[in-house]
Enzyme design. Structure first.
Site, PDB file in Angstrom:
ATOM      1  N   THR A 112     102.524  71.676 -64.021  1.00  0.00           N
ATOM      2  CA  THR A 112     101.441  70.919 -64.400  1.00  0.00           C
ATOM      3  C   THR A 112     100.406  71.306 -63.125  1.00  0.00           C
ATOM      4  O   THR A 112      99.334  70.775 -63.031  1.00  0.00           O
ATOM      5  CB  THR A 112     101.891  69.328 -64.253  1.00  0.00           C
TER       6      THR A 112
ATOM      7  N   LYS B   5     103.826  74.036 -54.546  1.00  0.00           N
ATOM      8  CA  LYS B   5     104.912  73.309 -55.562  1.00  0.00           C
ATOM      9  C   LYS B   5     106.256  73.421 -54.706  1.00  0.00           C
ATOM     10  O   LYS B   5     106.267  73.968 -53.619  1.00  0.00           O
ATOM     11  CB  LYS B   5     105.049  74.422 -56.732  1.00  0.00           C
ATOM     12  N   ARG B   6     107.353  72.809 -55.634  1.00  0.00           N
ATOM     13  CA  ARG B   6     108.484  72.723 -54.937  1.00  0.00           C
ATOM     14  C   ARG B   6     108.924  74.150 -54.729  1.00  0.00           C
ATOM     15  O   ARG B   6     108.665  75.017 -55.269  1.00  0.00           O
ATOM     16  CB  ARG B   6     109.611  72.026 -55.707  1.00  0.00           C
TER      17      ARG B   6
ATOM     18  N   LYS C 265     110.680  79.745 -59.059  1.00  0.00           N
ATOM     19  CA  LYS C 265     109.301  79.745 -58.850  1.00  0.00           C
ATOM     20  C   LYS C 265     108.544  80.853 -58.071  1.00  0.00           C
ATOM     21  O   LYS C 265     107.476  81.307 -58.182  1.00  0.00           O
ATOM     22  CB  LYS C 265     108.893  78.330 -58.430  1.00  0.00           C
TER      23      LYS C 265
ATOM     24  N   LYS D 125      96.301  71.483 -62.582  1.00  0.00           N
ATOM     25  CA  LYS D 125      95.384  70.615 -61.859  1.00  0.00           C
ATOM     26  C   LYS D 125      94.514  71.924 -60.999  1.00  0.00           C
ATOM     27  O   LYS D 125      93.190  71.575 -60.847  1.00  0.00           O
ATOM     28  CB  LYS D 125      96.141  69.877 -60.675  1.00  0.00           C
TER      29      LYS D 125
ATOM     30  N   HIS E 101     113.136  68.448 -69.569  1.00  0.00           N
ATOM     31  CA  HIS E 101     111.988  69.187 -68.881  1.00  0.00           C
ATOM     32  C   HIS E 101     112.731  70.501 -67.943  1.00  0.00           C
ATOM     33  O   HIS E 101     112.012  70.939 -67.084  1.00  0.00           O
ATOM     34  CB  HIS E 101     111.881  67.958 -67.363  1.00  0.00           C
TER      35      HIS E 101
HETATM   36  C1  26Q Z   1     119.214  65.192 -61.417  1.00  0.00           C
HETATM   37  C2  26Q Z   1     120.702  64.533 -61.208  1.00  0.00           C
HETATM   38  C3  26Q Z   1     120.902  64.363 -60.055  1.00  0.00           C
HETATM   39  C4  26Q Z   1     120.099  64.622 -58.832  1.00  0.00           C
HETATM   40  C5  26Q Z   1     118.615  64.968 -59.194  1.00  0.00           C
HETATM   41  C6  26Q Z   1     118.413  65.108 -60.389  1.00  0.00           C
HETATM   42  C7  26Q Z   1     117.038  65.806 -60.737  1.00  0.00           C
HETATM   43  C8  26Q Z   1     115.795  65.048 -60.357  1.00  0.00           C
HETATM   44  C9  26Q Z   1     114.882  65.615 -60.673  1.00  0.00           C
HETATM   45  C10 26Q Z   1     116.987  66.704 -61.547  1.00  0.00           C
HETATM   46  C11 26Q Z   1     115.512  67.280 -62.011  1.00  0.00           C
HETATM   47  C12 26Q Z   1     114.585  66.712 -61.437  1.00  0.00           C
HETATM   48  C13 26Q Z   1     113.258  66.893 -61.732  1.00  0.00           C
HETATM   49  C14 26Q Z   1     112.838  68.067 -62.632  1.00  0.00           C
HETATM   50  C15 26Q Z   1     111.523  68.472 -62.629  1.00  0.00           C
HETATM   51  O1  26Q Z   1     110.331  68.085 -61.981  1.00  0.00           O
HETATM   52  N1  26Q Z   1     111.119  69.151 -63.640  1.00  0.00           N
HETATM   53  C16 26Q Z   1     109.686  69.640 -63.801  1.00  0.00           C
HETATM   54  O2  26Q Z   1     109.220  68.808 -64.772  1.00  0.00           O
HETATM   55  C17 26Q Z   1     107.638  69.252 -65.070  1.00  0.00           C
HETATM   56  C18 26Q Z   1     107.109  67.996 -66.143  1.00  0.00           C
HETATM   57  O3  26Q Z   1     107.570  68.182 -67.211  1.00  0.00           O
HETATM   58  C19 26Q Z   1     107.485  70.380 -65.593  1.00  0.00           C
HETATM   59  O4  26Q Z   1     106.141  70.749 -65.701  1.00  0.00           O
HETATM   60  C20 26Q Z   1     108.232  71.640 -64.573  1.00  0.00           C
HETATM   61  O5  26Q Z   1     107.925  72.972 -65.347  1.00  0.00           O
HETATM   62  C21 26Q Z   1     109.759  71.210 -64.462  1.00  0.00           C
HETATM   63  O6  26Q Z   1     110.236  71.810 -63.555  1.00  0.00           O
END
Ligand code: 26Q
Length: 821
Positions: A664, A556-557, A562, A668, A365
């Site tokens: 995503t 969004k975050r 972004k 929406k 991702h």
């Molecule tokens: C990893 C290790 C330690 C702590 C936290 C994490 C961690 C947690 C969540 C790393 C990444 C995430 C989330 C990532 C994320 O949401 N990515 C998004 O995924 C979406 C679905 O595929 C995409 O549409 C977005 O572009 C992408 O940013």
């Protein structure tokens, strides 16, 4: 209305619902109507809908067990479900009966729906994708189980104090959770720490024994997820960590009460809280413990179900299960399965490895290097000594193959190794996931291409057929059906029912774009949402917003890539123009922002402060009155999203090209009729292709141009020098105009833009601002704008998660739908 016919056998007539509601209020909540709080009434209703849901759920489980079906196991550290009640009513086809039943009891269904606390068990895109996928798996009748963690505290609650984000802990379980089924009998012990012993057993076999230093028990909590308009359900199984015994009696008897309880506290810590970090990989031990805990409980459960229920030979496991890894977070499942097969079931390495690779596939991702997971080797070794040995063995065999294919290429060997030895040693989770999976997918076409070209280049050269693209999708049930019933009703009236299951049917809307009466009704739906939001804004925050203005939204975050701050630079540009009397053609706009910053991410928090500070000045300046408003909606989450997407006119998707894997939210917004202003990044590229470039406002450098510019050396000051308006905007910020004269507050932000901006805002500024002028002109012609909006919605079929799941089924999982009768 779509989904009108109830698909359960349980009586769901208005009368039966009223009876069930009253019974639940007495028997489960234990109160009469007169003393029931609003939340008690919500609970009684939730149990009423749950009993309809359980009927389907039990029938699904029965069918799947009887038929011995091939099952998808979706492993994810996050499931960002959002509220259940309205979604379950829609999917079960009982919304209208329930609404009527509540009315006859003197209650307002939508007020009760609004009381539900959302399970925020995810950060953002990745977690919400997992939730959309469960909805589609159920709707497409695919036997599936989602495995995740039951965090006691989900995503933090965000409040804004003096313009800054302040985090408060989320307590979604405080009033209990009527949607989950506690399964104390489904429990597994998970080992941690300790050491390994290598020995020869009585039959002369080499064996390894892992003697743990700590054992934690995982208990299952099951949540049924209903498909839409079908009797099929899927299961979401979340693990809670507990101590194996609630007291250590030896310590207790010695009088060490605290020592006895300590073990319980340490164990329960594992599922205490979700890490609110979505882009920077924090190498926190507890996070690694969470990941292994998830994986170990889930693998044990999978194997237990197959051995006990289906009596499957474990070397055949891959014929019965397809396991998807939602990013690398659950990738320890690979060495864990190897450990169970080799150490516990004495299956030789080669067949065990074959099963493992056949079972797993991995979704990537992110392209951001700072998000790629790697764990410090000493920490890994201390926590999971046996898994490290297994990873070394996987690595040794793998690197032998690489060496054979590319003799003498030591640089390649170092890059492909599962262990990073360039500086301090780390375990590289992406490399592990690649080696241990038969398929790897990116989440949009562009993202997948960049994976092949950059992040996973070596992997792609080594296995040219392994990487494929499956563009993300979102469920139209929640994101149109639940969040926008008014638009749903209008669409159904025009083209009939059925489009919520088969979004291709929306194409039949296209001719209506030419129907001025229809366009008016289309606008009325939007107007309804804008007025509702204006009302809520007044009630909840005492903000005045003009529903006649264009709603320009970015939710969004919060992250530099972004580029919420690029949006703010545009706001300041408009402000500056208004102050200088250059506002002749300007359509009034309301800028809406929302999103959470990771608590440790200083720049993201400063961006929130920046938005709020600009809002404060802009919203109180008499020169902007009626023209420009800026608001930051605190605590953006699924529930708020359901209100925000339908009210938007313009969707801001403005990441630097090559940084957003897919996005995503972009889907929406578009499904609800907003037009997009966006860069050619992630799924934006494909959305533009589908809706037509005349219906999409694109701007900025392409991913290729970004790479080239960076190679040549990006010089932000050169862009600044060339653009007088940008100079004025930056000067205004530097002067302290938005910070009560404080010239230091936003210095880190401005300095980053001027001297070392990885996200190249100045490079895209001019293109963005002129694109916004095209938006302004287009909005001025409201009939043409409405046509574009209708055409956009009618062309969104490809972005349904049903299409995405269908592709996973065909290209990765090889699973078929199963009828539940
Ligand atoms: C990893 C290790 C330690 C702590 C936290 C994490 C961690 C947690 C969540 C790393 C990444 C995430 C989330 C990532 C994320 O949401 N990515 C998004 O995924 C979406 C679905 O595929 C995409 O549409 C977005 O572009 C992408 O940013």
């Amino acid at each position: 209305m779509p989904g009108k016919t109830p698909i359960s056998d349980v009586p769901s007539s208005v009368e039966a619902i009223k009876e069930s509601f009253k019974k639940n209020l007495y028997e489960i909540v234990g109160k009469p109507m007169i003393t029931a709080t609003p939340h008690d009434l919500y609970l009684a209703l939730a149990y009423t809908v749950r009993s309809l849901l359980l009927e389907n759920f039990i029938r699904s489980i029965e069918t799947y067990l009887k038929k011995d079906v091939r099952t998808v196991a979706y492993f994810s550290a996050e499931f960002l479900l959002g509220p259940h009640l309205a979604n379950n009513m829609l999917n079960l086809g009982v919304t209208h009966q329930v609404e009527q039943a509540m009315k006859e009891l003197g209650l307002d269904l939508w007020e009760l729906v609004d009381l539900e606390e959302e399970p925020g068990l995810g950060n953002g895109g990745l977690g919400r994708l997992a939730a959309c996928f469960l909805d589609s798996l159920a709707t497409l009748k695919i036997p599936a189980i989602g495995y995740g963690l039951r965090y006691e505290h989900g995503m933090f609650e965000q409040r804004i104090e003096d313009g800054w984000q302040v985090e408060y802990s989320d307590n979604w379980l405080h009033f209990g959770n009527p949607w989950e089924l506690y399964r104390p009998e489904i429990a597994y012990d998970v080992k941690f720490q300790g050491y390994t012993q290598h020995y020869v057993d009585e039959k002369g076999r080499f064996r390894v024994r892992w003697v743990p230093g700590m054992v934690v028990r995982g208990i299952a909590y099951d949540t049924p997820i209903a498909g839409y308009n079908v009797p099929n359900c899927v299961l979401l199984r979340l693990w809670k960590a507990e101590a194996p015994q609630s007291f250590d009696y030896q310590n207790f008897n010695r009088g060490d009460f605290y020592g006895a309880v300590e073990q319980k506290v340490v164990a329960e810590n594992i599922t205490k809280v979700l890490y609110p970090n979505d882009t920077t990989m924090a190498g926190k031990q507890l996070r690694l413990e969470q990941q292994y805990f998830l994986v170990s409980c889930s693998m044990q459960d999978l194997i237990h179900n197959h051995l006990v229920r289906k009596k499957v030979d474990l070397t055949e496991l891959h014929r019965h299960v397809a396991a998807q890894l939602n990013d690398t977070h659950p990738s320890l499942a690979i060495p864990e399965l190897m450990r169970i097969l080799v150490d516990e079931y004495l299956i030789p390495w080669d067949p065990a490895w074959e099963v493992t690779r056949q079972i797993f596939s991995y979704t990537n991702h992110t392209l951001l290097p700072e998000a790629l997971e790697k764990w410090p080797l000493p920490m890994f070794q201390q926590l999971l000594p046996r898994h490290l040995e297994i990873i070394y063995e996987i690595n040794k065999r793998f690197l032998d193959q690489v060496r054979f294919r590319y003799p003498m290429d030591n640089a390649r060997l170092a890059r492909m190794s599962l262990i990073d030895e360039s500086d301090q040693k780390y375990v590289r989770m992406a490399n592990l996931a690649c080696v241990g999976s038969h398929k790897i997918n990116g989440v949009s076409r562009l993202h997948t291409q960049l994976l092949k070209d950059l992040v996973l280049k070596d992997c792609h050269e080594f296995w040219p057929d392994k990487i494929l693209s499956i563009t993300n999708g979102v469920t139209p049930r929640r994101w149109i059906g639940v969040s926008n019933p008014e638009l749903s009703a209008l669409i159904t009236e025009a083209i009939g029912e059925g489009w919520l299951m088969d979004m291709e049917q929306l194409r039949a809307l296209e001719p209506f774009a030419e129907d001025s009466e229809f366009r008016k009704r289309w606008r009325n739906v939007s107007k309804h949402h804008k007025e509702k939001v204006a009302r809520l804004a007044k009630e909840n925050f005492n903000w005045t917003i003009d529903p006649e203005s264009m709603f320009d939204v970015q939710v969004k975050r919060i992250h530099e890539y972004k580029r919420q701050h690029l949006n703010v630079l545009h706001v300041i540009t408009l402000y500056w123009r208004l102050k200088n009397g250059m506002d002749a053609q300007m359509v009034p706009r309301t800028f809406v922002f929302g999103g959470k910053a990771a608590p440790g991410y200083f720049m993201a928090k400063l961006i929130i402060k920046f938005i709020n500070s600009v809002a404060e000045v802009v919203n109180t300046d008499p020169d902007t009155k009626g023209k420009l408003r800026v608001i930051f909606r605190p605590n953006y989450n699924v529930k708020i999203g359901q209100i925000i997407y339908p009210m938007a006119d313009l969707s801001e998707q403005i990441s630097l090209a090559g940084k957003e894997a897919s996005g995503t939210g972009n889907m929406k917004f578009a499904m609800n009729g907003a037009l997009t202003i966006g860069t050619l990044d992630g799924a934006n590229v494909e959305i533009r292709e589908e809706v037509g470039e005349e219906n999409f406002f694109s701007f900025g450098l392409t991913a290729e141009e970004v790479l080239r510019t960076k190679e040549e050396g990006y010089d932000p000051m050169a862009y600044l020098a060339k653009n007088d308006e940008l100079k004025a905007v930056i000067a205004l910020v530097e002067s302290g105009h938005f910070s009560h004269g404080d010239t230091d507050l936003f210095r880190p932000l401005v300095d980053s833009l001027k001297y070392h901006d990885e996200y190249m805002l100045f490079a895209d500024y001019e293109s963005y601002v002129s694109c916004q002028e095209r938006v302004n002109l287009a909005y001025g012609d409201i009939e043409e704008w409405t046509k574009k909006s209708i055409l956009t919605v009618s062309r969104m079929a490809r972005f349904s998660s049903d299409r995405a799941i269908q592709e996973y089924c065909n290209k990765i999982w090889d699973v078929q739908p199963v009828e539940v009768t």
